[in-house]
Design an enzyme around this catalytic site. Structure first.
Site, PDB file in Angstrom:
ATOM      1  N   HIS A  41      21.044 -82.132  30.348  1.00 41.72           N
ATOM      2  CA  HIS A  41      21.154 -80.916  29.531  1.00 41.72           C
ATOM      3  C   HIS A  41      22.316 -80.046  30.035  1.00 41.72           C
ATOM      4  O   HIS A  41      23.173 -79.623  29.250  1.00 41.72           O
ATOM      5  CB  HIS A  41      19.833 -80.140  29.604  1.00 41.72           C
ATOM      6  N   GLU A  42      22.345 -79.788  31.334  1.00 41.47           N
ATOM      7  CA  GLU A  42      23.401 -78.949  31.907  1.00 41.47           C
ATOM      8  C   GLU A  42      24.769 -79.614  31.805  1.00 41.47           C
ATOM      9  O   GLU A  42      25.789 -78.934  31.698  1.00 41.47           O
ATOM     10  CB  GLU A  42      23.087 -78.631  33.375  1.00 41.47           C
ATOM     11  N   HIS A  45      26.415 -78.516  28.609  1.00 43.35           N
ATOM     12  CA  HIS A  45      27.076 -77.214  28.748  1.00 43.35           C
ATOM     13  C   HIS A  45      28.400 -77.371  29.491  1.00 43.35           C
ATOM     14  O   HIS A  45      29.427 -76.820  29.081  1.00 43.35           O
ATOM     15  CB  HIS A  45      26.183 -76.252  29.542  1.00 43.35           C
ATOM     16  N   ASP A 135      18.806 -70.818  26.853  1.00 39.70           N
ATOM     17  CA  ASP A 135      19.786 -70.920  25.773  1.00 39.70           C
ATOM     18  C   ASP A 135      19.396 -70.061  24.575  1.00 39.70           C
ATOM     19  O   ASP A 135      20.257 -69.460  23.933  1.00 39.70           O
ATOM     20  CB  ASP A 135      19.926 -72.384  25.335  1.00 39.70           C
TER      21      ASP A 135
END
Length: 284
Positions: A41-42, A45, A135
């Site tokens: 997930h990170e 980003h 988020d």
């Protein structure tokens, strides 16, 4: 070059403790799956932020999730920040597709796939909650900042996050109680409390970034009408992100002078006139 392609990853000390505990309690595999999803997930980003040349310090992994450490939030164009924020949740959709393919190959057991899907869904939905620093909270702040000045939108997002955390903690008394959920929302409550304590620093960062980019004007402009005795900081609190401002100063003799916001920012940061009024700037 390679140092920029791969993020610096730091592991929170508490996470190391949980890794040891999970090893002895037989939940090590579940925790590894959880951490992989969080890191992926990170990474979404990070990859998108890298595309826009953001300055990124590190990715921090902790027991309940992760965070990309950067000071670019609130200083970049709204569309750019939306893409960076949404890149994280998008990674979960990618993982769904990957796991469906893996399930057909039989490389992993059905129990591991089910666990993976469960955690993927839980983290995906959890990150969409309108609470900072999740988020969903960041997206809420962006939406509010298109309607209100940056400072007001930022403060109201913290208010909303704090109230939401408190309500979710009280909800634990009604719905089936789980210690992990309670600790998670308690952690978010303290994170927003810290965010509130840092609110002045975040606002100063917003102003300083505007001053540093004064030679790169925005396409949108707005007018701010203020009396000459108005403090500079009160004028700054009416600044919108993504716009430049013409400041109309009304003096007691009914004369009006128009100055650009960059003049005020220069007066504040370079000449260190922290307690000055806008009228004093206009007379120079």
């Amino acid at each position: 070059m390679w140092n920029n392609l791969f993020p610096k990853v730091h592991v929170h000390p508490i996470l190391l403790l949980f890794l040891i505990i999970s090893f002895f309690t037989g939940t090590f595999v579940q925790l590894i799956i959880l951490l992989f999803i969080v890191f992926f997930h990170e990474l979404g980003h990070y990859t998108m932020a890298l595309k826009f040349k953001w300055q990124i310090k590190r990715i921090m992994l902790w027991v309940f999730g992760g965070v990309m450490d950067t000071e670019e939030h609130g200083t970049r164009p709204v569309k750019e920040e939306v893409l960076v924020i949404c890149a994280g949740p998008f990674q979960h959709i990618v993982l769904y597709g990957v796991m469906l393919v893996v399930a057909d190959t039989g490389l992993l057991s059905s129990s591991i796939i089910d666990t993976f899907m469960y955690y993927n869904t839980a983290i995906f939905l959890f990150n969409l909650l309108p609470i900072l620093p999740l988020d969903g909270g960041k997206l809420l702040q962006l939406i509010l900042s298109t309607k209100w000045p940056y400072k007001l939108a930022y403060y109201r997002t913290i208010y909303f996050s704090l109230i939401t955390c408190v309500l979710l903690l009280f909800a634990q008394l009604i719905i089936p109680f789980t210690l992990s959920t309670f600790v998670l929302f308690l952690f978010l409550l303290f994170e927003n409390k810290n965010e509130w304590h840092k609110r002045y620093y975040a606002f100063m960062r917003f102003l300083l970034k505007r001053y540093e980019k004064r030679n790169k004007p925005n396409k949108r402009r707005s007018s701010i009408k203020v009396k000459s005795e108005t403090a500079l900081l009160d004028v700054f609190s009416r600044f919108y992100r993504g716009r430049d401002h013409d400041i109309h100063i009304l003096y007691p003799n009914n004369t009006v002078k128009i100055i650009d916001e960059s003049v005020c920012l220069h007066f504040y940061f370079n000449e260190k006139q922290y307690k000055a009024t806008i009228g004093g700037v206009g007379k120079r």
